[in-house]
Design a protein around this motif. Structure first.
Motif, PDB file in Angstrom:
ATOM      1  N   ALA A  35       2.174  31.691  23.014  1.00 27.72           N
ATOM      2  CA  ALA A  35       3.261  32.103  22.528  1.00 27.72           C
ATOM      3  C   ALA A  35       4.441  32.181  23.807  1.00 27.72           C
ATOM      4  CB  ALA A  35       3.236  33.343  21.868  1.00 27.72           C
ATOM      5  N   LEU A  36       5.440  31.584  23.578  1.00 27.01           N
ATOM      6  CA  LEU A  36       6.628  31.576  24.375  1.00 27.01           C
ATOM      7  C   LEU A  36       7.918  32.443  23.474  1.00 27.01           C
ATOM      8  CD1 LEU A  36       7.031  27.850  25.708  1.00 27.01           C
ATOM      9  CD2 LEU A  36       6.165  30.054  26.930  1.00 27.01           C
ATOM     10  N   GLU A  37       8.625  33.174  24.342  1.00 26.28           N
ATOM     11  CA  GLU A  37       9.852  33.670  23.581  1.00 26.28           C
ATOM     12  C   GLU A  37      11.002  32.820  23.845  1.00 26.28           C
ATOM     13  OE1 GLU A  37      11.598  38.288  24.175  1.00 26.28           O
ATOM     14  OE2 GLU A  37      10.351  37.421  25.931  1.00 26.28           O
ATOM     15  N   VAL A  38      11.799  32.871  22.722  1.00 33.41           N
ATOM     16  CA  VAL A  38      13.023  31.994  22.794  1.00 33.41           C
ATOM     17  C   VAL A  38      14.202  32.917  23.051  1.00 33.41           C
ATOM     18  CG1 VAL A  38      14.336  30.286  21.495  1.00 33.41           C
ATOM     19  CG2 VAL A  38      11.988  30.183  21.243  1.00 33.41           C
ATOM     20  N   LEU A  39      14.995  32.858  24.049  1.00 35.97           N
ATOM     21  CA  LEU A  39      16.039  33.731  24.450  1.00 35.97           C
ATOM     22  C   LEU A  39      17.239  32.968  24.288  1.00 35.97           C
ATOM     23  CD1 LEU A  39      14.390  35.524  27.327  1.00 35.97           C
ATOM     24  CD2 LEU A  39      14.594  36.279  25.102  1.00 35.97           C
ATOM     25  N   VAL A  40      18.598  33.573  23.820  1.00 37.69           N
ATOM     26  CA  VAL A  40      19.635  32.774  24.160  1.00 37.69           C
ATOM     27  C   VAL A  40      20.571  33.562  25.222  1.00 37.69           C
ATOM     28  CG1 VAL A  40      21.912  32.024  22.822  1.00 37.69           C
ATOM     29  CG2 VAL A  40      19.758  31.917  21.803  1.00 37.69           C
ATOM     30  N   GLU A  41      21.059  33.033  26.096  1.00 36.43           N
ATOM     31  CA  GLU A  41      21.856  33.466  27.224  1.00 36.43           C
ATOM     32  C   GLU A  41      23.175  32.620  27.328  1.00 36.43           C
ATOM     33  OE1 GLU A  41      19.698  33.674  30.690  1.00 36.43           O
ATOM     34  OE2 GLU A  41      18.245  35.145  30.094  1.00 36.43           O
ATOM     35  N   GLY A  42      24.124  33.050  26.653  1.00 31.32           N
ATOM     36  CA  GLY A  42      25.501  32.511  26.584  1.00 31.32           C
ATOM     37  C   GLY A  42      25.240  31.095  25.814  1.00 31.32           C
ATOM     38  N   ASP A  43      25.507  30.027  26.454  1.00 31.70           N
ATOM     39  CA  ASP A  43      25.139  28.806  25.852  1.00 31.70           C
ATOM     40  C   ASP A  43      23.805  27.985  26.170  1.00 31.70           C
ATOM     41  OD1 ASP A  43      25.886  28.133  28.387  1.00 31.70           O
ATOM     42  OD2 ASP A  43      27.242  26.577  27.758  1.00 31.70           O
ATOM     43  N   ARG A  44      22.831  28.944  26.734  1.00 28.74           N
ATOM     44  CA  ARG A  44      21.573  28.203  27.225  1.00 28.74           C
ATOM     45  C   ARG A  44      20.502  28.838  26.333  1.00 28.74           C
ATOM     46  NH1 ARG A  44      21.617  26.588  32.704  1.00 28.74           N
ATOM     47  NH2 ARG A  44      23.585  26.745  33.547  1.00 28.74           N
ATOM     48  N   VAL A  45      19.526  27.980  25.977  1.00 29.65           N
ATOM     49  CA  VAL A  45      18.165  28.307  25.429  1.00 29.65           C
ATOM     50  C   VAL A  45      17.310  28.461  26.502  1.00 29.65           C
ATOM     51  CG1 VAL A  45      16.487  27.767  23.661  1.00 29.65           C
ATOM     52  CG2 VAL A  45      18.869  27.226  23.122  1.00 29.65           C
ATOM     53  N   VAL A  46      16.698  29.625  26.477  1.00 32.50           N
ATOM     54  CA  VAL A  46      15.715  29.856  27.562  1.00 32.50           C
ATOM     55  C   VAL A  46      14.236  30.197  26.922  1.00 32.50           C
ATOM     56  CG1 VAL A  46      15.222  31.522  29.489  1.00 32.50           C
ATOM     57  CG2 VAL A  46      17.447  31.075  29.176  1.00 32.50           C
ATOM     58  N   LEU A  47      13.280  29.602  27.539  1.00 32.84           N
ATOM     59  CA  LEU A  47      11.911  29.898  26.884  1.00 32.84           C
ATOM     60  C   LEU A  47      11.267  30.831  27.932  1.00 32.84           C
ATOM     61  CD1 LEU A  47      10.725  26.234  25.870  1.00 32.84           C
ATOM     62  CD2 LEU A  47      11.428  28.385  24.485  1.00 32.84           C
ATOM     63  N   ALA A  48      10.636  31.879  27.610  1.00 28.26           N
ATOM     64  CA  ALA A  48      10.015  32.608  28.498  1.00 28.26           C
ATOM     65  C   ALA A  48       8.566  33.192  27.995  1.00 28.26           C
ATOM     66  CB  ALA A  48      10.728  33.969  28.796  1.00 28.26           C
ATOM     67  N   LYS A  49       7.839  33.530  28.950  1.00 31.68           N
ATOM     68  CA  LYS A  49       6.454  34.132  28.579  1.00 31.68           C
ATOM     69  C   LYS A  49       6.824  35.563  28.009  1.00 31.68           C
ATOM     70  CE  LYS A  49       3.363  31.905  31.669  1.00 31.68           C
ATOM     71  NZ  LYS A  49       2.403  32.231  32.721  1.00 31.68           N
ATOM     72  N   PRO A  50       6.400  35.885  26.891  1.00 27.34           N
ATOM     73  CA  PRO A  50       6.840  37.240  26.476  1.00 27.34           C
ATOM     74  C   PRO A  50       6.057  38.378  27.253  1.00 27.34           C
ATOM     75  CG  PRO A  50       5.482  35.952  24.686  1.00 27.34           C
ATOM     76  CD  PRO A  50       5.297  34.895  26.097  1.00 27.34           C
ATOM     77  N   SER A  51       6.952  39.351  27.506  1.00 26.90           N
ATOM     78  CA  SER A  51       6.682  40.269  28.495  1.00 26.90           C
ATOM     79  C   SER A  51       5.591  41.198  27.694  1.00 26.90           C
ATOM     80  CB  SER A  51       7.772  41.233  29.005  1.00 26.90           C
ATOM     81  OG  SER A  51       8.322  41.832  27.904  1.00 26.90           O
ATOM     82  N   SER A  52       4.419  41.618  28.821  1.00 24.88           N
ATOM     83  CA  SER A  52       3.413  42.222  28.204  1.00 24.88           C
ATOM     84  C   SER A  52       3.142  43.639  28.821  1.00 24.88           C
ATOM     85  CB  SER A  52       2.179  41.570  28.068  1.00 24.88           C
ATOM     86  OG  SER A  52       1.676  40.952  29.011  1.00 24.88           O
TER      87      SER A  52
END
Length: 133
Positions: free
Chosen positions: A33-50
């Motif tokens: 699973a990847l977390e989809v984040l929006v930072e301003g005008d960017r889409v960021v994929l991150a590993k979910p923090s556990s």
């Protein structure tokens, strides 16, 4: 944020392919699973923090405002919240801060000398007039 220089197109279903080299270096495997984040005008994929955002623990995690918090930290924050809501008076009286500690020391010395003189002026044979050392 570091750029890799790699560009990918979004397909007709809205998907993109993450290059194999990046997946390997980040430890991303098929099915992860990847977390989809929006930072301003960017889409960021991150590993979910556990892990807990406070202590880093990984057991008994709960969600709070999109962050992971363990039960122990939830209890600690709750106790802290209670202390902040109802401040407890100090257990013992707090000595007022003197502007000049040397002045306070001299005043204490004078008080001791006055008590000593008062004790000596009484009957020296009266046990109540002696100072207990």
């Amino acid at each position: 944020m570091k750029s890799t220089g790699i560009h990918r197109k979004v397909d007709d279903l809205g998907r993109i392919v993450i290059p194999a080299g990046l997946r390997k270096s980040l430890g991303i495997r098929e099915g992860d699973a990847l977390e989809v984040l929006v930072e301003g005008d960017r889409v960021v994929l991150a590993k979910p923090s556990s892990s807990c955002v406070f202590c880093g623990g990984e057991d008994d995690l709960q969600g709070f405002r999109d962050k992971a918090v363990c039960r122990g930290c939830v209890a600690s924050v709750g106790a802290l919240d209670e202390r902040l809501r109802s401040p407890k008076p100090p257990d013992r009286p707090v000595r007022p801060v003197e502007e000049d500690d040397d002045t306070a020391a001299r005043a204490a010395q004078r008080e001791f000398e006055e008590r000593y003189r008062a004790d000596r002026e009484r009957d020296p044979y009266d046990p109540a007039s002696t100072t207990a050392w």
